[in-house]
Design a protein around this motif. Structure first.
Motif, PDB file in Angstrom:
ATOM      1  N   PRO A 175       0.641  -1.177  -0.072  1.00 53.37           N
ATOM      2  CA  PRO A 175      -0.089  -0.050  -0.103  1.00 53.37           C
ATOM      3  C   PRO A 175       0.874   1.321   0.173  1.00 53.37           C
ATOM      4  O   PRO A 175       0.196   2.374  -0.381  1.00 53.37           O
ATOM      5  CB  PRO A 175      -0.883  -0.077   1.270  1.00 53.37           C
ATOM      6  N   ASP A 176       2.231   1.209   0.307  1.00 53.36           N
ATOM      7  CA  ASP A 176       3.130   2.122   0.463  1.00 53.36           C
ATOM      8  C   ASP A 176       4.455   1.926   0.297  1.00 53.36           C
ATOM      9  O   ASP A 176       4.806   0.801   0.226  1.00 53.36           O
ATOM     10  CB  ASP A 176       2.551   3.197   1.681  1.00 53.36           C
ATOM     11  N   PHE A 177       5.371   3.119   0.374  1.00 57.19           N
ATOM     12  CA  PHE A 177       6.652   2.869   0.032  1.00 57.19           C
ATOM     13  C   PHE A 177       7.334   2.150   1.015  1.00 57.19           C
ATOM     14  O   PHE A 177       7.999   1.083   0.832  1.00 57.19           O
ATOM     15  CB  PHE A 177       7.437   4.106  -0.416  1.00 57.19           C
ATOM     16  N   GLU A 178       6.944   2.395   2.329  1.00 58.04           N
ATOM     17  CA  GLU A 178       7.559   1.660   3.598  1.00 58.04           C
ATOM     18  C   GLU A 178       7.238   0.209   3.502  1.00 58.04           C
ATOM     19  O   GLU A 178       8.125  -0.591   3.814  1.00 58.04           O
ATOM     20  CB  GLU A 178       7.186   2.442   4.676  1.00 58.04           C
ATOM     21  N   ALA A 179       6.190   0.055   3.195  1.00 59.20           N
ATOM     22  CA  ALA A 179       5.792  -1.525   3.256  1.00 59.20           C
ATOM     23  C   ALA A 179       6.392  -2.415   2.225  1.00 59.20           C
ATOM     24  O   ALA A 179       6.457  -3.545   2.389  1.00 59.20           O
ATOM     25  CB  ALA A 179       4.130  -1.608   3.282  1.00 59.20           C
ATOM     26  N   ALA A 180       6.454  -1.474   0.935  1.00 55.30           N
ATOM     27  CA  ALA A 180       7.071  -2.303  -0.180  1.00 55.30           C
ATOM     28  C   ALA A 180       8.563  -2.531   0.269  1.00 55.30           C
ATOM     29  O   ALA A 180       9.103  -3.703  -0.199  1.00 55.30           O
ATOM     30  CB  ALA A 180       7.035  -1.277  -1.175  1.00 55.30           C
ATOM     31  N   VAL A 181       9.002  -1.626   0.877  1.00 56.14           N
ATOM     32  CA  VAL A 181      10.800  -1.849   1.266  1.00 56.14           C
ATOM     33  C   VAL A 181      10.916  -3.100   2.211  1.00 56.14           C
ATOM     34  O   VAL A 181      11.484  -4.082   2.096  1.00 56.14           O
ATOM     35  CB  VAL A 181      11.255  -0.629   1.582  1.00 56.14           C
ATOM     36  N   ALA A 182       9.857  -3.056   3.243  1.00 53.30           N
ATOM     37  CA  ALA A 182       9.619  -4.204   4.259  1.00 53.30           C
ATOM     38  C   ALA A 182       9.399  -5.373   3.678  1.00 53.30           C
ATOM     39  O   ALA A 182       9.817  -6.412   4.216  1.00 53.30           O
ATOM     40  CB  ALA A 182       8.564  -3.743   5.228  1.00 53.30           C
ATOM     41  N   GLN A 183       8.463  -5.327   2.710  1.00 54.39           N
ATOM     42  CA  GLN A 183       8.241  -6.999   2.287  1.00 54.39           C
ATOM     43  C   GLN A 183       9.491  -7.491   1.346  1.00 54.39           C
ATOM     44  O   GLN A 183       9.833  -8.648   1.741  1.00 54.39           O
ATOM     45  CB  GLN A 183       7.014  -6.579   1.039  1.00 54.39           C
ATOM     46  N   ARG A 184      10.415  -6.481   0.839  1.00 57.30           N
ATOM     47  CA  ARG A 184      11.275  -7.164   0.009  1.00 57.30           C
ATOM     48  C   ARG A 184      12.489  -7.394   1.062  1.00 57.30           C
ATOM     49  O   ARG A 184      13.242  -8.636   0.798  1.00 57.30           O
ATOM     50  CB  ARG A 184      11.936  -5.975  -0.938  1.00 57.30           C
ATOM     51  N   ILE A 185      12.811  -6.893   1.966  1.00 60.53           N
ATOM     52  CA  ILE A 185      13.766  -7.093   3.030  1.00 60.53           C
ATOM     53  C   ILE A 185      13.446  -8.093   3.711  1.00 60.53           C
ATOM     54  O   ILE A 185      14.313  -9.022   3.978  1.00 60.53           O
ATOM     55  CB  ILE A 185      14.016  -5.697   4.207  1.00 60.53           C
ATOM     56  N   ALA A 186      12.108  -8.436   3.922  1.00 62.64           N
ATOM     57  CA  ALA A 186      11.902  -9.909   4.442  1.00 62.64           C
ATOM     58  C   ALA A 186      12.274 -10.960   3.819  1.00 62.64           C
ATOM     59  O   ALA A 186      12.230 -12.009   4.120  1.00 62.64           O
ATOM     60  CB  ALA A 186      10.367  -9.933   4.855  1.00 62.64           C
TER      61      ALA A 186
END
Length: 187
Positions: A175-186
């Motif tokens: 839904p937003d940039f921070e969530a996109a980064v967090a998903q990828r880092i995971a």
């Protein structure tokens, strides 16, 4: 060379023509100027430069210069704006025995992987299916506006996402940039 040759054959089989003036190395990987999945302007000259199979050798050199060796693991963010660079990077990593976690975006700048029926995800899937690539990406986002392809028609976003998910890819629809980064880092 084998990867580009295979993508070229897939494109010809799909009935989507290409212009040797735009794609002088006859790869079939250069996309069209503008389609429904085009997100931004790109440089045709930059796309042409990446079609040289020696780009994969350059990637091998860059990975070597970075000190990476067989068994090392890297994260790779792939943009459909440069499908040739994506293919070259994955071929180089696999040739060197470097493990990778790759995620790509579907939307592309002009002359990138802009054909809705032959996205970068379709190209990569074909290369994995044919054994040219060993693994390929683990997931994708739609790219473009907010990394969710908001400038693309809704029905097309859904069609492409369903097709790429059917290849076994994880759909990163954050839904937003921070969530996109967090998903990828995971990953």
């Amino acid at each position: 060379e084998a990867a580009f040759r295979h993508v070229r054959e897939k494109r010809l089989a799909s009935g989507v023509p290409f212009d040797l003036g735009e794609d002088p190395n006859d790869t079939g990987v250069i996309g069209t100027l503008y389609t429904e999945i085009t997100t931004t302007l790109g440089s045709l000259e930059a796309k042409r430069a990446t079609t040289n199979p020696n780009v994969a050798a350059m990637m091998v050199q860059l990975l070597d210069e970075a000190g990476l060796r067989a068994g090392d693991h890297i994260a790779v963010n792939l943009s459909s704006s440069f499908p040739c660079l994506n293919i070259a990077m994955l071929c180089a990593a696999e040739t060197l025995g470097i493990d990778y976690t790759a995620i790509f975006s579907v939307g592309a700048s002009t002359y990138g992987a802009t054909i809705p029926t032959l996205t970068y995800g379709d190209m990569e899937h074909a290369l994995v299916t044919e054994g040219i690539l060993e693994q390929g990406s683990i997931g994708f986002s739609l790219g473009g506006q907010e990394d969710r392809g908001l400038e693309m028609p809704e029905a097309l976003r859904q069609t492409i996402a369903e097709r790429v998910v059917s290849f076994g890819e994880t759909y990163f629809d954050s839904p937003d940039f921070e969530a996109a980064v967090a998903q990828r880092i995971a990953c």
